[in-house]
Design a protein around this motif. Structure first.
Motif, PDB file in Angstrom:
ATOM      1  N   LYS A  85       0.831  -1.204   0.000  1.00  0.00           N
ATOM      2  CA  LYS A  85       0.000   0.000   0.000  1.00  0.00           C
ATOM      3  C   LYS A  85       0.874   1.266   0.000  1.00  0.00           C
ATOM      4  O   LYS A  85       1.855   1.363   0.745  1.00  0.00           O
ATOM      5  CB  LYS A  85      -0.940   0.016   1.217  1.00  0.00           C
ATOM      6  CG  LYS A  85      -1.910  -1.189   1.265  1.00  0.00           C
ATOM      7  CD  LYS A  85      -2.909  -1.173   0.131  1.00  0.00           C
ATOM      8  CE  LYS A  85      -3.727  -2.449   0.001  1.00  0.00           C
ATOM      9  NZ  LYS A  85      -4.864  -2.536   0.876  1.00  0.00           N
ATOM     10  N   ASN A  86       0.503   2.221  -0.855  1.00  0.00           N
ATOM     11  CA  ASN A  86       1.226   3.494  -0.943  1.00  0.00           C
ATOM     12  C   ASN A  86       0.749   4.404   0.188  1.00  0.00           C
ATOM     13  O   ASN A  86      -0.382   4.881   0.164  1.00  0.00           O
ATOM     14  CB  ASN A  86       0.951   4.144  -2.300  1.00  0.00           C
ATOM     15  CG  ASN A  86       1.697   5.452  -2.454  1.00  0.00           C
ATOM     16  OD1 ASN A  86       2.832   5.590  -1.986  1.00  0.00           O
ATOM     17  ND2 ASN A  86       1.077   6.425  -3.111  1.00  0.00           N
ATOM     18  N   ARG A  87       1.616   4.623   1.165  1.00  0.00           N
ATOM     19  CA  ARG A  87       1.255   5.419   2.339  1.00  0.00           C
ATOM     20  C   ARG A  87       2.316   6.502   2.566  1.00  0.00           C
ATOM     21  O   ARG A  87       3.097   6.459   3.519  1.00  0.00           O
ATOM     22  CB  ARG A  87       1.139   4.515   3.576  1.00  0.00           C
ATOM     23  CG  ARG A  87       0.125   3.381   3.420  1.00  0.00           C
ATOM     24  CD  ARG A  87      -1.297   3.900   3.379  1.00  0.00           C
ATOM     25  NE  ARG A  87      -2.290   2.824   3.273  1.00  0.00           N
ATOM     26  CZ  ARG A  87      -3.030   2.606   2.191  1.00  0.00           C
ATOM     27  NH1 ARG A  87      -2.886   3.383   1.117  1.00  0.00           N
ATOM     28  NH2 ARG A  87      -3.926   1.644   2.176  1.00  0.00           N
ATOM     29  N   PRO A  88       2.363   7.498   1.684  1.00  0.00           N
ATOM     30  CA  PRO A  88       3.442   8.495   1.770  1.00  0.00           C
ATOM     31  C   PRO A  88       3.427   9.312   3.045  1.00  0.00           C
ATOM     32  O   PRO A  88       4.472   9.823   3.462  1.00  0.00           O
ATOM     33  CB  PRO A  88       3.188   9.380   0.537  1.00  0.00           C
ATOM     34  CG  PRO A  88       1.737   9.190   0.220  1.00  0.00           C
ATOM     35  CD  PRO A  88       1.447   7.767   0.571  1.00  0.00           C
ATOM     36  N   HIS A 123     -10.005   3.376   8.877  1.00  0.00           N
ATOM     37  CA  HIS A 123      -8.671   3.963   8.948  1.00  0.00           C
ATOM     38  C   HIS A 123      -7.618   3.014   8.390  1.00  0.00           C
ATOM     39  O   HIS A 123      -7.841   1.808   8.237  1.00  0.00           O
ATOM     40  CB  HIS A 123      -8.329   4.335  10.385  1.00  0.00           C
ATOM     41  CG  HIS A 123      -8.884   5.652  10.818  1.00  0.00           C
ATOM     42  ND1 HIS A 123      -8.718   6.158  12.095  1.00  0.00           N
ATOM     43  CD2 HIS A 123      -9.587   6.591  10.140  1.00  0.00           C
ATOM     44  CE1 HIS A 123      -9.317   7.338  12.192  1.00  0.00           C
ATOM     45  NE2 HIS A 123      -9.849   7.618  11.027  1.00  0.00           N
ATOM     46  N   VAL A 124      -6.442   3.572   8.151  1.00  0.00           N
ATOM     47  CA  VAL A 124      -5.356   2.915   7.437  1.00  0.00           C
ATOM     48  C   VAL A 124      -4.957   1.574   8.032  1.00  0.00           C
ATOM     49  O   VAL A 124      -4.646   0.629   7.281  1.00  0.00           O
ATOM     50  CB  VAL A 124      -4.128   3.863   7.365  1.00  0.00           C
ATOM     51  CG1 VAL A 124      -3.655   4.271   8.763  1.00  0.00           C
ATOM     52  CG2 VAL A 124      -2.990   3.263   6.574  1.00  0.00           C
ATOM     53  N   ASN A 162     -14.421  16.872   3.342  1.00  0.00           N
ATOM     54  CA  ASN A 162     -13.716  16.333   4.503  1.00  0.00           C
ATOM     55  C   ASN A 162     -12.275  15.945   4.188  1.00  0.00           C
ATOM     56  O   ASN A 162     -11.601  15.334   5.016  1.00  0.00           O
ATOM     57  CB  ASN A 162     -14.468  15.112   5.040  1.00  0.00           C
ATOM     58  CG  ASN A 162     -15.847  15.480   5.539  1.00  0.00           C
ATOM     59  OD1 ASN A 162     -16.034  16.508   6.184  1.00  0.00           O
ATOM     60  ND2 ASN A 162     -16.838  14.654   5.213  1.00  0.00           N
ATOM     61  N   HIS A 163     -11.807  16.337   3.011  1.00  0.00           N
ATOM     62  CA  HIS A 163     -10.437  16.022   2.608  1.00  0.00           C
ATOM     63  C   HIS A 163      -9.489  17.041   3.243  1.00  0.00           C
ATOM     64  O   HIS A 163      -8.975  17.934   2.586  1.00  0.00           O
ATOM     65  CB  HIS A 163     -10.308  16.039   1.099  1.00  0.00           C
ATOM     66  CG  HIS A 163      -9.066  15.374   0.600  1.00  0.00           C
ATOM     67  ND1 HIS A 163      -8.878  15.036  -0.715  1.00  0.00           N
ATOM     68  CD2 HIS A 163      -7.937  14.982   1.246  1.00  0.00           C
ATOM     69  CE1 HIS A 163      -7.692  14.479  -0.858  1.00  0.00           C
ATOM     70  NE2 HIS A 163      -7.106  14.432   0.314  1.00  0.00           N
ATOM     71  N   SER A 164      -9.243  16.846   4.531  1.00  0.00           N
ATOM     72  CA  SER A 164      -8.426  17.760   5.321  1.00  0.00           C
ATOM     73  C   SER A 164      -7.018  17.204   5.490  1.00  0.00           C
ATOM     74  O   SER A 164      -6.714  16.074   5.080  1.00  0.00           O
ATOM     75  CB  SER A 164      -9.059  17.963   6.695  1.00  0.00           C
ATOM     76  OG  SER A 164      -9.112  16.729   7.393  1.00  0.00           O
ATOM     77  N   THR A 169      -4.376  10.684   4.620  1.00  0.00           N
ATOM     78  CA  THR A 169      -4.107   9.254   4.440  1.00  0.00           C
ATOM     79  C   THR A 169      -5.398   8.474   4.247  1.00  0.00           C
ATOM     80  O   THR A 169      -5.462   7.568   3.409  1.00  0.00           O
ATOM     81  CB  THR A 169      -3.319   8.708   5.636  1.00  0.00           C
ATOM     82  OG1 THR A 169      -2.014   9.293   5.647  1.00  0.00           O
ATOM     83  CG2 THR A 169      -3.193   7.191   5.568  1.00  0.00           C
ATOM     84  N   SER A 170      -6.420   8.832   5.002  1.00  0.00           N
ATOM     85  CA  SER A 170      -7.681   8.089   4.908  1.00  0.00           C
ATOM     86  C   SER A 170      -8.303   8.191   3.524  1.00  0.00           C
ATOM     87  O   SER A 170      -8.950   7.241   3.059  1.00  0.00           O
ATOM     88  CB  SER A 170      -8.665   8.605   5.967  1.00  0.00           C
ATOM     89  OG  SER A 170      -8.213   8.276   7.261  1.00  0.00           O
ATOM     90  N   PHE A 171      -8.105   9.313   2.836  1.00  0.00           N
ATOM     91  CA  PHE A 171      -8.649   9.430   1.488  1.00  0.00           C
ATOM     92  C   PHE A 171      -7.914   8.517   0.516  1.00  0.00           C
ATOM     93  O   PHE A 171      -8.522   7.953  -0.400  1.00  0.00           O
ATOM     94  CB  PHE A 171      -8.617  10.892   1.026  1.00  0.00           C
ATOM     95  CG  PHE A 171      -9.891  11.620   1.343  1.00  0.00           C
ATOM     96  CD1 PHE A 171     -10.833  11.858   0.352  1.00  0.00           C
ATOM     97  CD2 PHE A 171     -10.168  12.039   2.627  1.00  0.00           C
ATOM     98  CE1 PHE A 171     -12.021  12.513   0.636  1.00  0.00           C
ATOM     99  CE2 PHE A 171     -11.351  12.690   2.932  1.00  0.00           C
ATOM    100  CZ  PHE A 171     -12.287  12.930   1.931  1.00  0.00           C
ATOM    101  N   ILE A 172      -6.607   8.324   0.708  1.00  0.00           N
ATOM    102  CA  ILE A 172      -5.874   7.351  -0.110  1.00  0.00           C
ATOM    103  C   ILE A 172      -6.362   5.940   0.181  1.00  0.00           C
ATOM    104  O   ILE A 172      -6.556   5.121  -0.720  1.00  0.00           O
ATOM    105  CB  ILE A 172      -4.356   7.468   0.162  1.00  0.00           C
ATOM    106  CG1 ILE A 172      -3.842   8.850  -0.222  1.00  0.00           C
ATOM    107  CG2 ILE A 172      -3.589   6.380  -0.595  1.00  0.00           C
ATOM    108  CD1 ILE A 172      -2.402   9.105   0.185  1.00  0.00           C
ATOM    109  N   VAL A 173      -6.568   5.668   1.464  1.00  0.00           N
ATOM    110  CA  VAL A 173      -7.005   4.338   1.905  1.00  0.00           C
ATOM    111  C   VAL A 173      -8.322   3.934   1.250  1.00  0.00           C
ATOM    112  O   VAL A 173      -8.501   2.764   0.866  1.00  0.00           O
ATOM    113  CB  VAL A 173      -7.131   4.319   3.439  1.00  0.00           C
ATOM    114  CG1 VAL A 173      -7.873   3.083   3.927  1.00  0.00           C
ATOM    115  CG2 VAL A 173      -5.755   4.407   4.089  1.00  0.00           C
ATOM    116  N   GLN A 174      -9.228   4.875   1.111  1.00  0.00           N
ATOM    117  CA  GLN A 174     -10.518   4.540   0.509  1.00  0.00           C
ATOM    118  C   GLN A 174     -10.345   4.027  -0.913  1.00  0.00           C
ATOM    119  O   GLN A 174     -11.064   3.112  -1.356  1.00  0.00           O
ATOM    120  CB  GLN A 174     -11.459   5.759   0.494  1.00  0.00           C
ATOM    121  CG  GLN A 174     -11.639   6.460   1.833  1.00  0.00           C
ATOM    122  CD  GLN A 174     -11.931   5.534   2.981  1.00  0.00           C
ATOM    123  OE1 GLN A 174     -12.900   4.790   2.968  1.00  0.00           O
ATOM    124  NE2 GLN A 174     -11.086   5.582   4.010  1.00  0.00           N
TER     125      GLN A 174
END
Length: 297
Positions: A85-88, A123-124, A162-164, A169-174
């Motif tokens: 998973k890409n988690r920068p 969450h991630v 809600n993209h704060s 990270t949570s938006f990538i996770v989705q």
């Protein structure tokens, strides 16, 4: 960190932890709002060796999945971080290569045998093994399972408003761990209405850590358990339930949900299955002197 799987009995059900990784980088000052080192002296008798490092400078935690076998179904609660998973923005979780599926198999569970995946929140470190990378595509890891999670939380992360910074990270996770499940037709989004969803398992709203967070209770043959999710991150919070972690998005609601979970566990003599406690990650919550005590089992 031990990766051996200890089997717990809750009524007619069994519960097994499948570990993914240990978290060893957080100092208490980083993790808790209101931290004061006096707590180490105040609770020296309960602070077990595995709860902090030898120098008492790091709060030790774990990421893992709970496997429930009811006799009818094989059920997972949460699915950890996942591989590839890409988690920068969370380097400790970036492009992991861990033998989680081998550990799951060692616990007697093939991915195809999982009937339900219950997610406390999105969450991630709770949804990563929802999917795995196959030929460049994210595909469901548990292809025969229904994935149950909060409708409200899904809609919250679907809303670009809600993209704060907190939610980046949570938006990538989705994109890599939630939407592929929806597109595959395996998602079952639910509202938390206090009704049993499957085999004695019920989602309870414990919002605060996240927008649609749940803790999940198990009632089997008169015995109870609580899978707390992230209402608590470390056993220190048993003794300081007013302390939020840095990860709690809605502070006052998080405190109220933490108190609810501790009350539920103590009042129902419910075995407490944590999402991030170290050591066995399992214990009993009891009342003492107007507060709570913790004992690993």
């Amino acid at each position: 960190m031990s990766y051996e799987s200890k089997i717990y009995k809750v009524g007619d059900a069994t519960v097994t932890r499948v570990s993914e990784l240990a978290l060893t980088t957080f100092t208490p000052e980083m993790l808790f709002q209101g931290w004061h080192p006096d707590v180490l002296q105040d609770h020296a008798t309960w602070l077990s060796p595995g709860s902090m490092d030898d120098a008492r400078q790091r709060a030790l935690m774990s990421v893992h999945t709970w496997v429930i076998q009811t006799g009818r179904h094989t059920i997972l609660i949460d699915t950890g971080v996942g591989n590839d998973k890409n988690r920068p923005f969370t380097p400790m979780f970036d492009h992991l290569q861990l033998p989680y599926l081998a550990r799951l198999k060692a616990a007697g569970v093939e991915p195809e045998a999982v009937d339900f995946v219950l997610l406390t929140h999105l969450h991630v470190d709770h949804v990563g093994w929802n999917t795995r990378l196959v030929d460049g595509n994210w595909v469901p890891t548990f292809p025969n399972a229904k994935y149950l999670f909060s409708r409200d939380e899904y809609q919250y992360f679907a809303d670009q408003r809600n993209h704060s910074e907190r939610n980046k990270t949570s938006f990538i996770v989705q994109q890599d761990s939630v939407l592929p499940i929806v597109r595959a037709g395996l998602a079952q989004m639910i509202d938390f209405d206090g009704k049993e969803v499957i085999d004695g398992l019920t989602f309870h709203p414990t919002v605060g850590h996240s927008f649609g967070h749940a803790s999940i209770s198990l009632n089997s043959a008169g015995e109870r358990a609580l899978f707390s999710g992230d209402v608590l991150h470390h056993p220190i919070q048993i003794h300081r339930p007013e302390w939020n972690s840095r990860f709690d998005a809605f502070p006052e609601q998080a405190r109220a949900s933490r108190r609810w979970a501790l009350d539920y566990a103590a009042d129902n003599n419910a075995m407490f299955f944590s999402s991030h406690f170290p050591e066995t990650s399992v214990g009993q919550v009891t009342r003492k002197d107007g507060g709570f005590e913790w004992r690993y089992v």
